[in-house]
Design an enzyme around this catalytic site. Structure first.
Site, PDB file in Angstrom:
ATOM      1  N   HIS A  82     -12.875  -7.915  14.866  1.00 60.04           N
ATOM      2  CA  HIS A  82     -13.025  -8.940  15.898  1.00 60.04           C
ATOM      3  C   HIS A  82     -12.779  -8.290  17.249  1.00 60.04           C
ATOM      4  CE1 HIS A  82     -12.926 -12.778  17.966  1.00 60.04           C
ATOM      5  NE2 HIS A  82     -11.891 -12.321  18.634  1.00 60.04           N
ATOM      6  N   ASP A 161     -10.610 -25.699  14.085  1.00 55.31           N
ATOM      7  CA  ASP A 161     -10.749 -24.786  15.221  1.00 55.31           C
ATOM      8  C   ASP A 161     -11.816 -25.270  16.187  1.00 55.31           C
ATOM      9  OD1 ASP A 161     -10.441 -22.225  16.704  1.00 55.31           O
ATOM     10  OD2 ASP A 161     -12.481 -21.923  15.984  1.00 55.31           O
ATOM     11  N   ARG A 168      -9.112 -27.700  24.045  1.00 53.81           N
ATOM     12  CA  ARG A 168      -8.418 -26.738  24.902  1.00 53.81           C
ATOM     13  C   ARG A 168      -9.272 -26.388  26.113  1.00 53.81           C
ATOM     14  NH1 ARG A 168      -8.069 -22.005  21.280  1.00 53.81           N
ATOM     15  NH2 ARG A 168      -7.230 -20.948  23.098  1.00 53.81           N
ATOM     16  N   SER A 183      -6.893 -19.486  16.676  1.00 52.11           N
ATOM     17  CA  SER A 183      -8.341 -19.693  16.726  1.00 52.11           C
ATOM     18  C   SER A 183      -9.077 -18.479  16.173  1.00 52.11           C
ATOM     19  CB  SER A 183      -8.782 -19.970  18.163  1.00 52.11           C
ATOM     20  OG  SER A 183     -10.177 -20.111  18.247  1.00 52.11           O
ATOM     21  N   LYS A 187     -10.589 -18.166  11.674  1.00 51.02           N
ATOM     22  CA  LYS A 187     -11.982 -17.911  11.293  1.00 51.02           C
ATOM     23  C   LYS A 187     -12.101 -16.609  10.511  1.00 51.02           C
ATOM     24  CE  LYS A 187     -13.679 -18.334  15.534  1.00 51.02           C
ATOM     25  NZ  LYS A 187     -12.630 -18.970  16.378  1.00 51.02           N
TER      26      LYS A 187
END
Length: 410
Positions: A82, A161, A168, A183, A187
């Protein structure tokens, strides 16, 4: 659960139990907990923070708000990466097929661009026919067949999420470290990973503007991954200039293809290998060989064609998506390129139409910038420093104003 008491507890800085967090997320996902109470809780978290245990509990609750990918017993290690985002960051397009060459499974769930950060899904969708919306069953079958799938977050994966991020975004609580961590990690952990590597960016073109904040986020992400029994590592990457030589969807696909065929720019190749070696079975030298000898390219061909595209189209992507205006930006004088500000280049790409200011904005796959000179290069007066690809003269004008501010020649 008495929601006002739950919110007060966090407002006053007390630790919430895993059971309380799980019940709250369950209620919010189902619609029993209203947005106004969730917003109050998110603001309390923004100011009071969360412990590692709380963040882990929130991550697991969000992960289990939907389906979690299941893999057959005895299947290869599941790995992913990520990135916290950047300008010209097309690493996922190269890394996913590269890791699949290593007899690993790469069930990569990616996102769309928002703000100056480009999105992997938008880049993939510039390939005609490429489907990012695979079902869980299609994803499982593709992993078994070729070892890699690059997909979007379905409605069944981490629905909490999706709801919480949207809230948010309109309540000024996006920068909360625990909420960012939950968050991201919910995932990724919904992929049922064994190993995860994180690319945490800092600098003008990143969400985290300085290294200290990036270190804080990196530590929180790694702690949560390990707390959830996933081997998690992170590297910190400067994002003061764009990565590689392109920024823009089709342009970045083209540069990714160049890299998969052994012709990638040094900084892009280095970062890809830096990340890959942290989750791979084989050494860095073997990963580098797969980029050079066509092995990673052949896996890319399998990936593109498995998801509805044609690999040949990725080689001619700049003809398929050709911007009508191509404008070269010359050096104003001879000297050393001292700055190519990533944040301003990202804003120029938004002005051209390559990204989104809000989630509903359309994307123009053809526009962006290419041939971006690297900081430290000695340049001659009138030599092109980058090339703007644009749809119309109006967007060129806005982009050039930003690009002129981004460039400094010493």
């Amino acid at each position: 659960m008495h929601l006002p008491t739950f919110i007060e507890k966090k407002r006053d800085g007390h630790e919430l139990s895993a059971e309380e967090i799980a019940e709250f997320i369950r209620g919010y996902t189902s619609g029993e907990v209203p947005d106004y109470q969730t917003a109050a809780w998110a603001m309390a978290v923004y100011f009071k923070g969360m412990t590692a245990a709380e963040t882990g509990a929130l991550t697991r609750a969000m992960m289990h708000s939907g389906i979690v990918l299941k893999h057959p017993a005895g299947s290869p290690p599941k790995v992913d990466k990520h990135s916290t985002g950047g300008i010209g960051d097309k690493v996922s397009l190269i890394l996913a097929p590269l890791l699949a060459c290593d007899e690993l499974w790469v069930p990569m769930i990616s996102g769309r661009g928002l703000g100056i950060t480009g999105g992997t899904l938008d880049k993939l969708e510039s390939i005609p026919g490429f489907r990012v919306g695979l079902s869980e069953e299609e994803t499982a079958a593709q992993l078994t067949r070729i070892g890699v799938a690059m997909i979007g977050q379905t409605t069944n994966i981490c629905p909490a999420d999706k709801k919480l991020y949207a809230l948010r975004d309109v309540t000024a609580t996006v920068p909360s470290i625990p909420l960012i961590v939950a968050s991201i990690m919910s995932k990724k952990l919904a992929e049922s990973l064994d190993r995860l590597v994180l690319d945490v960016k800092f600098g003008s073109g990143a969400f985290m503007q300085n290294r200290a904040d990036a270190e804080m986020l990196s530590a929180a992400l790694c702690a949560t991954g390990r707390e959830c029994n996933v081997r998690t590592e992170a590297i910190l990457t400067p994002m003061d200039e764009p990565l590689g030589h392109t920024a823009g969807n089709a342009l970045e696909v083209w540069e990714s293809v160049e890299t998969l065929q052994g012709r990638g720019p040094n900084d892009l190749v280095k970062l890809t290998l830096d990340l890959a070696e942290r989750v791979a079975n084989v050494p860095r030298t073997q990963l580098a060989k797969w980029l050079d000898d066509g092995t990673a390219w052949r896996k890319w061909v399998q990936l593109v064609e498995a998801q509805g595209g044609r690999a040949a189209d990725t080689e001619k992507i700049l003809k398929i998506h050709a911007a009508p205006i191509v404008h070269r930006v010359p050096a104003t004088r001879t000297g050393r390129l001292a700055k190519m500000d990533a944040g301003l280049i990202g804003r120029a790409c938004i002005a051209l139409g390559a990204g989104r200011s809000k989630a509903t904005d359309p994307i123009d796959c053809a526009v962006g910038v290419s041939d971006i000179a690297k900081v430290g290069t000695i340049v001659q007066a009138d030599e092109p420093l980058l090339i703007v690809h644009a749809r119309n003269a109006e967007t060129v004008k806005v982009a050039l104003t930003l690009i002129e501010q981004a460039i400094e020649i010493a």
